[in-house]
Design a protein around this motif. Structure first.
Motif, PDB file in Angstrom:
ATOM      1  N   GLU A 303       0.840  -1.206   0.000  1.00 12.98           N
ATOM      2  CA  GLU A 303       0.000   0.000   0.000  1.00 12.98           C
ATOM      3  C   GLU A 303       0.871   1.251   0.000  1.00 12.98           C
ATOM      4  O   GLU A 303       0.635   2.187   0.763  1.00 12.98           O
ATOM      5  CB  GLU A 303      -0.948  -0.016   1.206  1.00 12.98           C
ATOM      6  N   GLY A 304       1.893   1.278  -0.890  1.00 10.86           N
ATOM      7  CA  GLY A 304       2.918   2.307  -0.838  1.00 10.86           C
ATOM      8  C   GLY A 304       2.433   3.729  -1.084  1.00 10.86           C
ATOM      9  O   GLY A 304       1.300   3.977  -1.497  1.00 10.86           O
ATOM     10  N   GLU A 305       3.352   4.666  -0.802  1.00  6.59           N
ATOM     11  CA  GLU A 305       3.149   6.099  -1.033  1.00  6.59           C
ATOM     12  C   GLU A 305       1.874   6.619  -0.359  1.00  6.59           C
ATOM     13  O   GLU A 305       1.135   7.415  -0.911  1.00  6.59           O
ATOM     14  CB  GLU A 305       3.122   6.407  -2.534  1.00  6.59           C
ATOM     15  N   ARG A 306       1.647   6.143   0.860  1.00  6.66           N
ATOM     16  CA  ARG A 306       0.525   6.596   1.685  1.00  6.66           C
ATOM     17  C   ARG A 306      -0.815   6.437   0.963  1.00  6.66           C
ATOM     18  O   ARG A 306      -1.738   7.240   1.112  1.00  6.66           O
ATOM     19  CB  ARG A 306       0.719   8.049   2.128  1.00  6.66           C
ATOM     20  N   SER A 307      -0.939   5.377   0.193  1.00  5.56           N
ATOM     21  CA  SER A 307      -2.186   5.135  -0.528  1.00  5.56           C
ATOM     22  C   SER A 307      -3.355   4.932   0.426  1.00  5.56           C
ATOM     23  O   SER A 307      -4.511   5.190   0.067  1.00  5.56           O
ATOM     24  CB  SER A 307      -2.037   3.917  -1.451  1.00  5.56           C
ATOM     25  N   ILE A 308      -3.062   4.480   1.635  1.00  2.81           N
ATOM     26  CA  ILE A 308      -4.150   4.262   2.586  1.00  2.81           C
ATOM     27  C   ILE A 308      -4.824   5.582   2.960  1.00  2.81           C
ATOM     28  O   ILE A 308      -6.048   5.639   3.129  1.00  2.81           O
ATOM     29  CB  ILE A 308      -3.653   3.493   3.832  1.00  2.81           C
ATOM     30  N   ALA A 309      -4.034   6.660   3.069  1.00  2.64           N
ATOM     31  CA  ALA A 309      -4.625   7.967   3.367  1.00  2.64           C
ATOM     32  C   ALA A 309      -5.537   8.410   2.225  1.00  2.64           C
ATOM     33  O   ALA A 309      -6.627   8.956   2.450  1.00  2.64           O
ATOM     34  CB  ALA A 309      -3.523   9.001   3.600  1.00  2.64           C
ATOM     35  N   GLN A 310      -5.097   8.172   1.003  1.00  6.54           N
ATOM     36  CA  GLN A 310      -5.892   8.575  -0.155  1.00  6.54           C
ATOM     37  C   GLN A 310      -7.159   7.735  -0.290  1.00  6.54           C
ATOM     38  O   GLN A 310      -8.226   8.258  -0.637  1.00  6.54           O
ATOM     39  CB  GLN A 310      -5.037   8.472  -1.414  1.00  6.54           C
ATOM     40  N   VAL A 311      -7.043   6.441   0.001  1.00  6.86           N
ATOM     41  CA  VAL A 311      -8.215   5.593  -0.134  1.00  6.86           C
ATOM     42  C   VAL A 311      -9.235   5.908   0.955  1.00  6.86           C
ATOM     43  O   VAL A 311     -10.446   5.820   0.736  1.00  6.86           O
ATOM     44  CB  VAL A 311      -7.816   4.096  -0.142  1.00  6.86           C
ATOM     45  N   ILE A 312      -8.770   6.308   2.132  1.00  3.39           N
ATOM     46  CA  ILE A 312      -9.697   6.718   3.194  1.00  3.39           C
ATOM     47  C   ILE A 312     -10.510   7.928   2.744  1.00  3.39           C
ATOM     48  O   ILE A 312     -11.736   7.966   2.904  1.00  3.39           O
ATOM     49  CB  ILE A 312      -8.935   7.017   4.499  1.00  3.39           C
ATOM     50  N   ASP A 313      -9.842   8.919   2.173  1.00  2.00           N
ATOM     51  CA  ASP A 313     -10.553  10.099   1.680  1.00  2.00           C
ATOM     52  C   ASP A 313     -11.529   9.718   0.569  1.00  2.00           C
ATOM     53  O   ASP A 313     -12.661  10.228   0.516  1.00  2.00           O
ATOM     54  CB  ASP A 313      -9.567  11.142   1.165  1.00  2.00           C
ATOM     55  N   LEU A 314     -11.096   8.822  -0.311  1.00  2.00           N
ATOM     56  CA  LEU A 314     -11.929   8.451  -1.460  1.00  2.00           C
ATOM     57  C   LEU A 314     -13.193   7.727  -1.015  1.00  2.00           C
ATOM     58  O   LEU A 314     -14.304   8.062  -1.453  1.00  2.00           O
ATOM     59  CB  LEU A 314     -11.128   7.571  -2.419  1.00  2.00           C
ATOM     60  N   VAL A 315     -13.057   6.750  -0.127  1.00  2.00           N
ATOM     61  CA  VAL A 315     -14.238   5.986   0.294  1.00  2.00           C
ATOM     62  C   VAL A 315     -15.120   6.794   1.252  1.00  2.00           C
ATOM     63  O   VAL A 315     -16.304   6.479   1.413  1.00  2.00           O
ATOM     64  CB  VAL A 315     -13.853   4.629   0.917  1.00  2.00           C
ATOM     65  N   ASP A 316     -14.539   7.809   1.871  1.00  2.00           N
ATOM     66  CA  ASP A 316     -15.369   8.677   2.700  1.00  2.00           C
ATOM     67  C   ASP A 316     -16.306   9.513   1.819  1.00  2.00           C
ATOM     68  O   ASP A 316     -17.472   9.741   2.161  1.00  2.00           O
ATOM     69  CB  ASP A 316     -14.494   9.584   3.555  1.00  2.00           C
TER      70      ASP A 316
END
Length: 358
Positions: A303-316
């Motif tokens: 889940e590189g390059e802080r993709s988890i932060a981006q996916v959290i924003d996206l699914v929110d």
């Protein structure tokens, strides 16, 4: 909340020897760490391999707690921590790079050059340091993210899976509006990739796989076309759908080297291919076609390059129904049964989640 000194934890004592320990010491957060009361931890496809064979640079048997897709509540913070407070609902990212090697400084911490070196600051939670199959876990603040209120803890465990899918999409060049994408493999990563691609603007998403029930879930998550590789000629169908041109991009999530070969054959000239699967066999990829057709092929590590932060924003902003993927939940006391179901895919298991406080 009073924090106990001891906790229940699933401890690995040797290959295949997983024991539920009732009096494992509760870890104490370091200066830049938080202590998480783990509510849920999902079983990843890598976990059965760790259970069976261990992992390089892991903690010693008898002390090793694995599990890396977990979410919970912060109940204590280290002395230097002001980014989080007690009571925050969070999900963790398994990778925390050393922060000083060239790869980490360039943002590629999932391929840290000091992998496994605890002294240099590297952490791979549930792999080289303890993880989440326990009532409590410590994480460095670089690996912790607040979760939206609308997500329960079980659903939040899927954010790591979704971030892995998103990173694969990003490594394959991202989504240009209206593009046709093919996703090989309707596992948790492939299914979340389908949902993400539709939310990122893909025009048509084609999902391939062998399990009809998973392909149907893919349709619910947004797949425009599903192809059963046991019943149809996938390459011919994709070429027909794309008027003989091929797909703009392909995301390979199945771990099948045959699928990698097929990805090259159904990709258009100047197309892109992202590899997300774990491969145990050699491949007969048509390398000359990659060269002559100017195809880009790229690996994608976790889940590189802080993709988890981006996916959290996206699914929110654009929710994904993660409940479609969570087919089973088990209390921590039944972790052996949970692994049996996850490993054998009994009863159509897709994602199995452990409830760590039960």
């Amino acid at each position: 909340m009073k924090i106990p000194n001891k906790m229940r934890a699933a401890v690995l004592y040797g290959p295949g020897n997983l024991r539920l320990v009732e009096n494992y010491p509760v870890p104490k957060p370091g200066p830049d760490e938080v202590l998480i009361r783990v509510e849920a931890c999902a079983i990843c496809g890598t976990d059965p391999k760790i259970l069976a064979h261990g992992w390089p640079n892991q903690p010693p048997y008898g002390q090793f707690i694995f599990g890396h897709e977990y979410a919970g509540e912060i109940v204590a913070v280290g002395e230097h921590v002001d980014e989080f407070v007690i009571g925050d609902r969070v999900v963790v990212e398994p990778h925390k790079g050393c922060g000083v090697c060239a790869n980490c400084r360039d943002g590629y911490y999932t391929t840290c050059l000091n992998y496994g070196n605890i002294q240099k600051g590297h952490r791979h939670y549930g792999f080289t340091v303890n993880g989440g199959y326990a009532e409590y876990a410590c994480n460095h603040i670089n690996s912790v993210y607040r979760i939206p209120e609308r997500l329960d803890y079980e659903e939040a465990t899927l954010l790591t899976t979704a971030a892995t899918a998103l990173y694969g999409i990003r490594r394959a060049g991202g989504v240009k509006a209206g593009e046709t994408w093919v996703v090989f493999g309707p596992g948790p990563i492939g299914l979340t990739a389908v949902a993400l691609l539709k939310r990122l603007g893909a025009g048509k998403v084609i999902l391939t796989g062998t399990r009809k029930e998973r392909l149907r879930i893919g349709e619910k998550l947004g797949a425009d076309v599903t192809l059963n590789v046991r019943e149809e000629n996938v390459i011919e169908n994709i070429l027909e759908i794309t008027d003989g041109v091929g797909a703009d991009a392909v995301l390979e999530c199945s771990g099948s080297t045959k699928a990698v070969e097929d990805a090259v054959e159904c990709c258009k000239k100047n197309g892109r291919i992202g590899l997300v699967g774990m491969y145990e066999q050699s491949s007969q990829v048509n390398v000359n076609k990659i060269v002559q057709w100017n195809i880009s092929m790229c690996g994608s590590k976790a889940e590189g390059e802080r993709s988890i932060a981006q996916v959290i924003d996206l699914v929110d902003m654009h929710p994904i129904d993660f409940s479609l993927l969570i087919t089973h939940t088990f209390p921590l006391r039944d972790i052996h049964r949970a692994f049996e179901v996850a490993t054998t895919r009994a009863e159509g298991a897709i994602k199995v989640v452990i409830q760590c406080q039960l």
